[in-house]
Every structure is written in C-alpha cells, then in structure tokens.
Scaffold this active site. Structure first.
Site, PDB file in Angstrom:
ATOM      1  N   ASN A 120      78.739  41.405  35.055  1.00 13.13           N
ATOM      2  CA  ASN A 120      78.606  40.543  33.817  1.00 13.13           C
ATOM      3  C   ASN A 120      79.827  40.271  33.183  1.00 13.13           C
ATOM      4  O   ASN A 120      79.956  41.323  32.167  1.00 13.13           O
ATOM      5  CB  ASN A 120      77.771  40.471  32.834  1.00 13.13           C
ATOM      6  CG  ASN A 120      77.381  39.105  31.619  1.00 13.13           C
ATOM      7  OD1 ASN A 120      78.442  38.166  31.952  1.00 13.13           O
ATOM      8  ND2 ASN A 120      76.954  39.731  30.947  1.00 13.13           N
ATOM      9  N   LYS A 136      81.122  38.622  30.336  1.00 11.72           N
ATOM     10  CA  LYS A 136      81.156  38.333  29.129  1.00 11.72           C
ATOM     11  C   LYS A 136      81.988  37.129  28.769  1.00 11.72           C
ATOM     12  O   LYS A 136      82.939  36.837  29.539  1.00 11.72           O
ATOM     13  CB  LYS A 136      80.711  39.188  28.444  1.00 11.72           C
ATOM     14  CG  LYS A 136      79.750  39.782  28.700  1.00 11.72           C
ATOM     15  CD  LYS A 136      78.798  41.079  27.611  1.00 11.72           C
ATOM     16  CE  LYS A 136      77.808  42.194  28.284  1.00 11.72           C
ATOM     17  NZ  LYS A 136      77.215  42.870  27.364  1.00 11.72           N
ATOM     18  N   HIS A 193      69.701  36.010  29.138  1.00 11.34           N
ATOM     19  CA  HIS A 193      70.796  37.358  28.477  1.00 11.34           C
ATOM     20  C   HIS A 193      70.280  37.242  27.131  1.00 11.34           C
ATOM     21  O   HIS A 193      70.621  36.895  26.014  1.00 11.34           O
ATOM     22  CB  HIS A 193      72.186  37.059  28.396  1.00 11.34           C
ATOM     23  CG  HIS A 193      72.719  39.136  28.371  1.00 11.34           C
ATOM     24  ND1 HIS A 193      73.066  39.450  27.628  1.00 11.34           N
ATOM     25  CD2 HIS A 193      73.570  39.680  29.380  1.00 11.34           C
ATOM     26  CE1 HIS A 193      73.578  40.255  27.349  1.00 11.34           C
ATOM     27  NE2 HIS A 193      74.067  40.676  28.716  1.00 11.34           N
ATOM     28  N   GLU A 226      71.960  38.559  24.508  1.00  9.48           N
ATOM     29  CA  GLU A 226      73.346  38.046  23.743  1.00  9.48           C
ATOM     30  C   GLU A 226      72.840  36.731  23.661  1.00  9.48           C
ATOM     31  O   GLU A 226      72.705  36.201  22.201  1.00  9.48           O
ATOM     32  CB  GLU A 226      74.297  37.982  23.961  1.00  9.48           C
ATOM     33  CG  GLU A 226      75.012  39.843  24.144  1.00  9.48           C
ATOM     34  CD  GLU A 226      76.038  39.906  25.136  1.00  9.48           C
ATOM     35  OE1 GLU A 226      76.209  41.644  24.947  1.00  9.48           O
ATOM     36  OE2 GLU A 226      76.580  39.117  25.718  1.00  9.48           O
ATOM     37  N   GLU A 231      66.798  44.732  31.194  1.00 14.47           N
ATOM     38  CA  GLU A 231      67.909  45.055  29.798  1.00 14.47           C
ATOM     39  C   GLU A 231      67.498  44.943  28.981  1.00 14.47           C
ATOM     40  O   GLU A 231      67.148  44.697  27.629  1.00 14.47           O
ATOM     41  CB  GLU A 231      69.290  43.879  29.750  1.00 14.47           C
ATOM     42  CG  GLU A 231      68.355  42.794  28.878  1.00 14.47           C
ATOM     43  CD  GLU A 231      69.662  41.554  28.870  1.00 14.47           C
ATOM     44  OE1 GLU A 231      70.910  42.239  29.495  1.00 14.47           O
ATOM     45  OE2 GLU A 231      69.640  40.858  28.117  1.00 14.47           O
ATOM     46  N   GLY A 267      75.865  47.800  26.059  1.00 15.97           N
ATOM     47  CA  GLY A 267      76.950  47.470  24.764  1.00 15.97           C
ATOM     48  C   GLY A 267      76.995  49.008  23.741  1.00 15.97           C
ATOM     49  O   GLY A 267      77.935  48.847  22.765  1.00 15.97           O
ATOM     50  N   SER A 273      74.404  49.280  29.864  1.00 19.95           N
ATOM     51  CA  SER A 273      74.963  50.717  30.313  1.00 19.95           C
ATOM     52  C   SER A 273      74.572  50.815  30.930  1.00 19.95           C
ATOM     53  O   SER A 273      74.783  52.880  31.462  1.00 19.95           O
ATOM     54  CB  SER A 273      74.830  51.731  28.995  1.00 19.95           C
ATOM     55  OG  SER A 273      75.492  50.844  27.237  1.00 19.95           O
TER      56      SER A 273
END
Length: 252
Positions: free
Chosen positions: A9, A11, A97, A99, A169, A175, A215
């Site tokens: 990904n 991003k 996701h 985010e 996740e 991150g 991560s």
C-alpha cells in the site's frame, strides 16, 4: 487452498517518475527471485493505476487501488467508481483502511457498499479491520473486530464472501514502528477465522486469506508469516523500498 498474498500500500507517496522506477525495480526483482508461492499486489495512488496495469503485463504482480467510491456513478466530484477501476484492469482494491475510517469517518455500512460495487466488477476487495490502542488496553479488541467483520462482511452470500481478502491491522501499530507480536497477530487471525467458521462453515473459513497489516517489515515478516493463520501482509512503508518489499515477499 487459500492464497499467500503480500500487498503493498503506497498510500499518498511517490511522484509519477518515482512510481515508474519502483514498479520496474520490483518487477525485475520478482523475475529474478521467481517466487511462485506468493501473490504480489501493488496498490498505487489513483493517477498511476493505468501505468501500473501496463507494467503488470510484463511482470508477475497484480495491481490494486487504495479506495473506491460507495456510489456506482453520477455527480460525485472527485470520486472513483469500481467500474472505472475495472476499465483499467485493476484486480484488487483496499477498503476500510484505518486511515479511511479515522480521517474520513467511513462507517461499516459504507465499506460494505464499496465491496458490493467492487464485487459487481469482479475486483477483489482487501477488507481492513482492527482496533485502536484504547480498545486493546480495555480488552475490547475482539468485540471491535467482530463488529467490523459482522457489519461489513456477513451480509454477503458465500460465493461473494469467498472472493474477499481480509487484512487485520491493529491501528496502534500502523506507521508507528510498533508491531503486534506474532502471537498477538495469530490470536486475532484465528479469532477472525473462527467467526467465519460460525457464519459460513469450515471450508470457506479455511480458504479465506487473512493478511497482517501494521508495521510489517523485512525484519519481522518471517516470524509473522510463520503463524498458521497469517496468510501474508498488507505492507505500508516497507513497500516503497523495492529491496525491503522483496525480502518480505520471500519471507514465506
């Protein structure tokens, strides 16, 4: 038999020329490695999808998008439909996701609608689920993930559900440099698979690929992938460095 999948990904990273170089480098490294055990997916930003699907004709990876509209078509300025993705030969698409859930306040119902649109276009959804740190500290992580899975996934008929890839996740590990331990990842993956058994039966659960995202990198991938219920990874930052991404792919 369920697939082993490593999905990158990107991003909101890379210029057009940088993306071109990275797609070329990953493709050449994959050719040299000749790893036939793993399905590799690269999820680029929208502007690079046409270039990426051109590249994948020469190299052994598939292309995915990072998001899709919940609407099929119409006056939705700035949105990208599943039909548009299909017209570019996009094979996969990330949905839900963390985010998107956190920054854009996407709901479980919106995520379900996105997957319905993708499946109509024969695009494989990579459905993301996971808890924030507060949920885990309060021992609510199983309840949170169960709600996400049930509300977004369990309305699908078995034939459609069988096409969906799940990515667990833990939000607190995305991150941040923190990673769920291999045992924590395995525990949640096994829990998700048990939910699928209860809803759809053992065979479909056994065939569902569940990836770990959070991560995952070149140093910890082998330990994570060694777990019985971890079928690969949804890779963020490490997918932007060809050598690291290839190391992760070769960790099976």
């Amino acid at each position: 038999m369920r697939k082993k999948i490593v999905a990158g990904n990107w991003k909101m990273n890379k210029t057009f020329s940088d993306a071109e170089d990275l797609l070329q480098e990953i493709g050449e490294e994959l050719q040299a490695a000749n790893n036939t055990k793993v399905q590799v997916v690269i999820c680029t930003p929208f502007p690079y999808l046409e270039m990426a699907t051109d590249f994948c004709q020469d190299f052994d990876y598939s292309i995915g998008a990072q998001n899709v509209s919940e609407y099929e078509k119409g006056a939705y300025t700035g949105e990208i439909s599943a039909e548009m993705l299909q017209s570019l030969n996009v094979e996969y698409c990330i949905v839900g996701h963390s985010e998107r859930r956190t920054l854009f306040h996407e709901t479980n119902e919106q995520i379900k609608l996105k997957m319905e649109n993708l499946l109509k276009q024969d695009i494989i959804p990579i459905f993301c689920c996971g808890e924030v740190l507060k949920d885990r500290e309060e021992n609510k992580h199983f309840d949170v993930v169960k709600k996400q899975v049930e509300e977004s996934l369990f309305g699908f008929q078995p034939l459609d559900f069988n096409k969906i890839v799940i990515a667990y996740e833990p939000v607190w590990a995305i991150g941040t440099g923190k990673t769920a331990t291999a045992d924590q990842a395995e525990e949640m993956h096994a829990f998700i698979r048990s939910l699928i058994v209860e809803k759809y039966g053992k065979e479909l659960a056994r065939n569902t690929s569940i990836l770990y995202g959070g991560s995952c990198n070149a140093k910890n991938a082998a330990e994570l992938f060694a777990k019985e219920n971890v079928d690969g990874g949804l890779i963020g930052g490490a997918s932007l460095i060809a050598a690291d991404f290839i190391t992760i792919i070769d960790s099976f």
